[in-house]
Design an enzyme around this catalytic site. Sequence first.
Site, mmCIF file in Angstrom:
data_model
loop_
_atom_site.group_PDB
_atom_site.id
_atom_site.type_symbol
_atom_site.label_atom_id
_atom_site.label_comp_id
_atom_site.label_asym_id
_atom_site.label_seq_id
_atom_site.Cartn_x
_atom_site.Cartn_y
_atom_site.Cartn_z
ATOM 1 N N THR A 115 0.850 -1.193 0.000
ATOM 2 C CA THR A 115 0.000 0.000 0.000
ATOM 3 C C THR A 115 0.887 1.244 0.000
ATOM 4 O O THR A 115 2.106 1.160 0.045
ATOM 5 C CB THR A 115 -0.936 0.012 1.221
ATOM 6 O OG1 THR A 115 -0.157 -0.046 2.428
ATOM 7 C CG2 THR A 115 -1.882 -1.177 1.186
ATOM 8 N N ASN A 132 -6.090 -4.466 1.686
ATOM 9 C CA ASN A 132 -6.041 -5.558 2.657
ATOM 10 C C ASN A 132 -6.629 -6.814 2.015
ATOM 11 O O ASN A 132 -7.745 -6.763 1.495
ATOM 12 C CB ASN A 132 -6.838 -5.180 3.911
ATOM 13 C CG ASN A 132 -6.517 -6.057 5.088
ATOM 14 O OD1 ASN A 132 -6.656 -7.275 5.027
ATOM 15 N ND2 ASN A 132 -6.075 -5.446 6.188
ATOM 16 N N PHE A 133 -5.903 -7.919 2.060
ATOM 17 C CA PHE A 133 -6.346 -9.160 1.430
ATOM 18 C C PHE A 133 -7.003 -10.119 2.418
ATOM 19 O O PHE A 133 -7.196 -11.283 2.112
ATOM 20 C CB PHE A 133 -5.169 -9.834 0.720
ATOM 21 C CG PHE A 133 -4.837 -9.199 -0.603
ATOM 22 C CD1 PHE A 133 -5.391 -9.687 -1.773
ATOM 23 C CD2 PHE A 133 -4.010 -8.094 -0.674
ATOM 24 C CE1 PHE A 133 -5.111 -9.094 -3.000
ATOM 25 C CE2 PHE A 133 -3.715 -7.484 -1.880
ATOM 26 C CZ PHE A 133 -4.274 -7.987 -3.057
ATOM 27 N N HIS A 188 -0.269 -0.634 13.844
ATOM 28 C CA HIS A 188 0.510 -1.612 13.091
ATOM 29 C C HIS A 188 1.928 -1.679 13.646
ATOM 30 O O HIS A 188 2.325 -0.834 14.463
ATOM 31 C CB HIS A 188 0.571 -1.241 11.609
ATOM 32 C CG HIS A 188 -0.638 -1.637 10.834
ATOM 33 N ND1 HIS A 188 -1.752 -0.845 10.750
ATOM 34 C CD2 HIS A 188 -0.913 -2.751 10.109
ATOM 35 C CE1 HIS A 188 -2.669 -1.447 9.996
ATOM 36 N NE2 HIS A 188 -2.177 -2.604 9.595
ATOM 37 N N HIS A 189 2.682 -2.661 13.181
ATOM 38 C CA HIS A 189 4.055 -2.851 13.612
ATOM 39 C C HIS A 189 4.911 -1.626 13.295
ATOM 40 O O HIS A 189 4.623 -0.852 12.374
ATOM 41 C CB HIS A 189 4.647 -4.098 12.955
ATOM 42 C CG HIS A 189 4.488 -4.141 11.471
ATOM 43 N ND1 HIS A 189 5.393 -3.571 10.610
ATOM 44 C CD2 HIS A 189 3.499 -4.665 10.694
ATOM 45 C CE1 HIS A 189 4.996 -3.757 9.357
ATOM 46 N NE2 HIS A 189 3.849 -4.417 9.382
ATOM 47 N N LYS A 242 6.120 -0.638 9.629
ATOM 48 C CA LYS A 242 5.200 -0.305 8.537
ATOM 49 C C LYS A 242 5.459 1.126 8.077
ATOM 50 O O LYS A 242 5.474 2.064 8.884
ATOM 51 C CB LYS A 242 3.749 -0.475 8.971
ATOM 52 C CG LYS A 242 2.748 -0.243 7.833
ATOM 53 C CD LYS A 242 1.338 -0.637 8.233
ATOM 54 C CE LYS A 242 0.324 -0.354 7.131
ATOM 55 N NZ LYS A 242 0.623 -1.105 5.893
ATOM 56 N N GLY A 271 -3.369 1.761 4.531
ATOM 57 C CA GLY A 271 -4.303 1.766 3.411
ATOM 58 C C GLY A 271 -5.673 1.270 3.821
ATOM 59 O O GLY A 271 -6.704 1.768 3.343
ATOM 60 N N THR A 272 -5.704 0.304 4.734
ATOM 61 C CA THR A 272 -6.986 -0.219 5.219
ATOM 62 C C THR A 272 -7.761 0.855 5.960
ATOM 63 O O THR A 272 -8.977 1.001 5.784
ATOM 64 C CB THR A 272 -6.751 -1.425 6.148
ATOM 65 O OG1 THR A 272 -6.043 -2.429 5.431
ATOM 66 C CG2 THR A 272 -8.066 -2.000 6.655
#
Length: 228
Positions: free
Chosen positions: A79, A104-105, A136-137, A140, A146-147
């Site tokens: 992303t 996000n998949f 997030h970690h 990143k 992006g989510t």
Amino acid sequence: MRVLVLGMGKTGKLVASVAAERGHSVNVLDAKENAGSAALTPPFVAGFDVVIDFTTPEATIQNMRACLATGAKMVIGTTGWYDKLADMKSLAERKQAGLLYGTNFSVGVQVMLKMAAVMGSELKKAGYAFSIAETHHASKLDSPSGTAITLAKTVEAAAGVTSVPVEAKREGDVMGLHSLSAASDADRLVLTHEAFSRRGFAEGSVRAAEWLSSRTGCYDFQSVYTEI
């Protein structure tokens, strides 16, 4: 299926492992092997049915330009590059390539987006205020995620508001935590998705590659995930 995975980060390694588990032939290139997309020559790319990219925003753009120009099929899990989306779509269409991208998949996140649209639509007239928090970690690169951006746009469209605030945190090795809050003077409703591992993202991207392998055109995972 012959799969080329770009990126040897934690997610890229897991994507390669999942693809192998599902019976595919897998080749992986790390950043050093593919500096400036130099490894992605037309003869090399032609040896694969699908390319899956989990690199960095800057590298992804270079990789797409190199691969899509050959008519290759690409699944993009990276992303932070969507300011170039129109250009990449145009390239894919001109070259009759295949491009499937997504913020996000995870199937769980896709269901969350549908539920968020319902929240926005149902609560907009009741005086609720919306906000998003994501963690997030620490490694990143893009912030907000992006989510989170997709989640905000989903609520904005459904509720008819101009902006939903997003609070982003980067700490530890958090896989991904997204919460949508709708608060009024009377109560608060919170919708949360928490990823326990990267496997959901990896499995989703490999399934997306299997789906894309027989198609050309441009697709958003959010629009086609029910078919995958």
